[in-house]
Each structure stands twice: as C-alpha cells, then as structure tokens.
Design a protein around this motif. Structure first.
Motif, PDB file in Angstrom:
ATOM      1  N   GLN A   1     -12.271   0.747   6.400  1.00 51.86           N
ATOM      2  CA  GLN A   1     -12.200   1.500   5.140  1.00 51.86           C
ATOM      3  C   GLN A   1     -11.088   0.964   4.244  1.00 51.86           C
TER       4      GLN A   1
ATOM      5  N   VAL B   1      -7.835   8.420   7.244  1.00 54.16           N
ATOM      6  CA  VAL B   1      -8.544   7.165   7.518  1.00 54.16           C
ATOM      7  C   VAL B   1      -9.234   7.298   8.866  1.00 54.16           C
TER       8      VAL B   1
ATOM      9  N   LEU C   1      -6.548   8.102   3.127  1.00 56.93           N
ATOM     10  CA  LEU C   1      -7.139   7.457   1.957  1.00 56.93           C
ATOM     11  C   LEU C   1      -6.700   8.159   0.679  1.00 56.93           C
TER      12      LEU C   1
ATOM     13  N   GLU D   1     -12.054  -2.479   2.933  1.00 52.48           N
ATOM     14  CA  GLU D   1     -13.047  -2.331   1.864  1.00 52.48           C
ATOM     15  C   GLU D   1     -12.390  -1.902   0.556  1.00 52.48           C
ATOM     16  N   ARG D   2     -11.406  -0.998   0.647  1.00 49.77           N
ATOM     17  CA  ARG D   2     -10.704  -0.577  -0.564  1.00 49.77           C
ATOM     18  C   ARG D   2      -9.911  -1.736  -1.160  1.00 49.77           C
TER      19      ARG D   2
END
Length: 281
Positions: free
Chosen positions: A249, A244, A238, A252-253
């Motif tokens: 995740q 990650v 990330l 969502e980003r």
C-alpha cells in the motif's frame, strides 16, 4: 556516469524495522516467508530496493548471522530487488554484531553517519565505528547508503569521504531520515537545508519521513528531485485512524506521488545501475 534518467524514481521499501512489536501490528512481516511475500508484492507495486531488518522466532529483532545470510539468499531467489541490510539493527545491538552484518554479503548496507537520540533511546554510531564499517564495506564490495538523521551527519559524510575516499562502486547515495524524535524535523525547510549541505560527490539521495511526516517529506523530496523510502518500519497509518495493512500500500502511494511529479518507478536493474552494485550472478 549512468544512463538512468531523471524521470525515474527509486522507491525503497523498509517493511519491518526493529521497533514495532508483532503483537501490536499483526500485519508486520517478521518471518522469512512473510518477508519474501512482502518483497514480491512490493516489487510488483514498483519498489526497486528493500531495506531489511530481521526477527527471531519470537518476532524480536536479531542480527543472527545465519538468519541474515538465509534472508539475503531467499530475497535474491524470489525477487530482483536490490537487497540492503540494516547495520543499525536495534538500538540495543552491540557494535561488533553490527559489523558482522556484512558477512551476509548484501548488495547494499545502511551506514548511519552519527549518534542520535531515538525517542527515549540512543542510536549509537561513534565515529570510530562509522569508519570501521565504511572501510569494511569498501573491502567487501558492499554499496553503503548513508543514513543522515541531522545536519551533523551530513557534515560527517564530508569528513568520511575526505579521509577514506569514495565508497565501493564510486557512487554516493544518501537517505535523509526525518521526523525521528531526536533527529531533524520532517519538514520541507529541513530537507532543503540538508540537501544543500550534501557533499558534491553525492550522486543520488532519497528521504524517509517517519510517522505523520511521511507525506510532507515525500512531497518535498520529489520537488527537489530526490527518491523515496517508504514502509511499515517508518509509518503504520495511511491517514489518521486508517492503519496500513501491507507494505505494498505504501509503495503504491509512493508510485502515485511520483506520477504527479512525472517520474516513473525505477526498475531493480536501473537501481543497480544507479547505485553501481556488484553483479551477484
């Protein structure tokens, strides 16, 4: 042609890939139950399509036909996602095995428009194979996503459409794969050049930034009106030193990035309309 509006964003998740070893990344979804659970989480987070590579019992890449069939069926039963199978497999898979991927009857398939160096390996996509796969996708009613690793691939797409016409469903959807060592760089300048060269028949396009290029490519794509592909196939951190731990995740980003561009995540139903995939009901 479609009622899908420009304020929507198609988020594709590529959860596994063929390069990363399970032993190096225990969070990588390599079993069917893990893949299904990941798909459900990512749909809930905002993904509308899943780009699928599968693994065998030893977590190694495989194109075993029954596994592919079972994977497509399981994802359809558990989610509403558009199911896209990779026809690239791993760089070591024979061309004839890659053609047989369409036997599993996915909604969509990846179709890479040329050979490229892939790190120390060669991702082989000779022109006769590209033509065979394209014609097979037309015959089987599978919507291709044209994977473009450099400007030569963009030019090859023009050549393919001129020779064989539009794909099944009539929509031309492309994915710019950027930042692969051996392909075009993951920069805004490269993305702008590639988008400018896309055939006029192109109805939608997205971009994938590999590794550290993921944010630069994603932001550039959003600024040009493109869509996004994210997932652990393409990036495993990330931020520097922050691994990650789930594909959701990354979805969502992508949703957060889209919100900054005032674009909401497309639903799977809207993705089906955008791509004009056939009904599986």
């Amino acid at each position: 042609m479609t009622s899908v509006t420009q304020d929507t964003l198609l988020i594709t998740v590529a959860p596994t890939g063929a390069e990363t070893a399970k032993s190096d990344c225990p969070h990588l979804p390599t079993t069917l139950p893990e893949l299904v659970a990941t798909a459900q989480e990512c749909q809930d987070a905002g993904a509308a399509m899943i780009h699928v590579h599968i693994r065998d019992d030893e977590h190694r890449p495989t194109l075993e036909p029954q596994r592919l069939h079972d994977t497509v069926q399981a994802l359809r039963e558990a989610t509403d996602l558009v199911v896209q199978l990779s026809t690239g497999g791993s760089v070591h898979d024979p061309l004839e095995d890659r053609l047989k991927v369409l036997d599993a009857a996915p909604d969509s398939c990846s179709l890479t428009m040329g050979t490229t160096n892939f790190g120390d390996d060669v991702f082989s996509n000779p022109w006769p194979f590209v033509c065979d796969l394209y014609q097979l996708s037309q015959e089987r009613g599978v919507v291709p996503e044209f994977e473009l690793f450099d400007l030569g691939h963009v030019a090859a797409l023009r050549r393919l459409i001129d020779r064989y016409g539009l794909p099944y469903g009539g929509r031309v959807h492309c994915d710019l794969v950027m930042g692969v060592p051996g392909g075009m760089p993951g920069t805004a300048d490269a993305l702008v050049a590639a988008v400018a060269a896309l055939p006029e028949e192109t109805t939608s396009w997205g971009a994938t930034g590999i590794g550290r290029t993921t944010l630069a490519v994603g932001l550039a794509a959003l600024s040009k009106g493109g869509h996004l592909r994210v997932g652990m196939e393409d990036v495993l951190t990330l931020a520097r030193g922050v691994p990650v731990t789930s594909n959701s995740q990354l979805v969502e980003r992508a949703v957060e990035m889209g919100a900054l561009a005032q674009r909401r995540p497309m639903t799977p139903a809207e993705a089906r309309e955008l791509l004009n995939v056939r009904s599986t009901g």
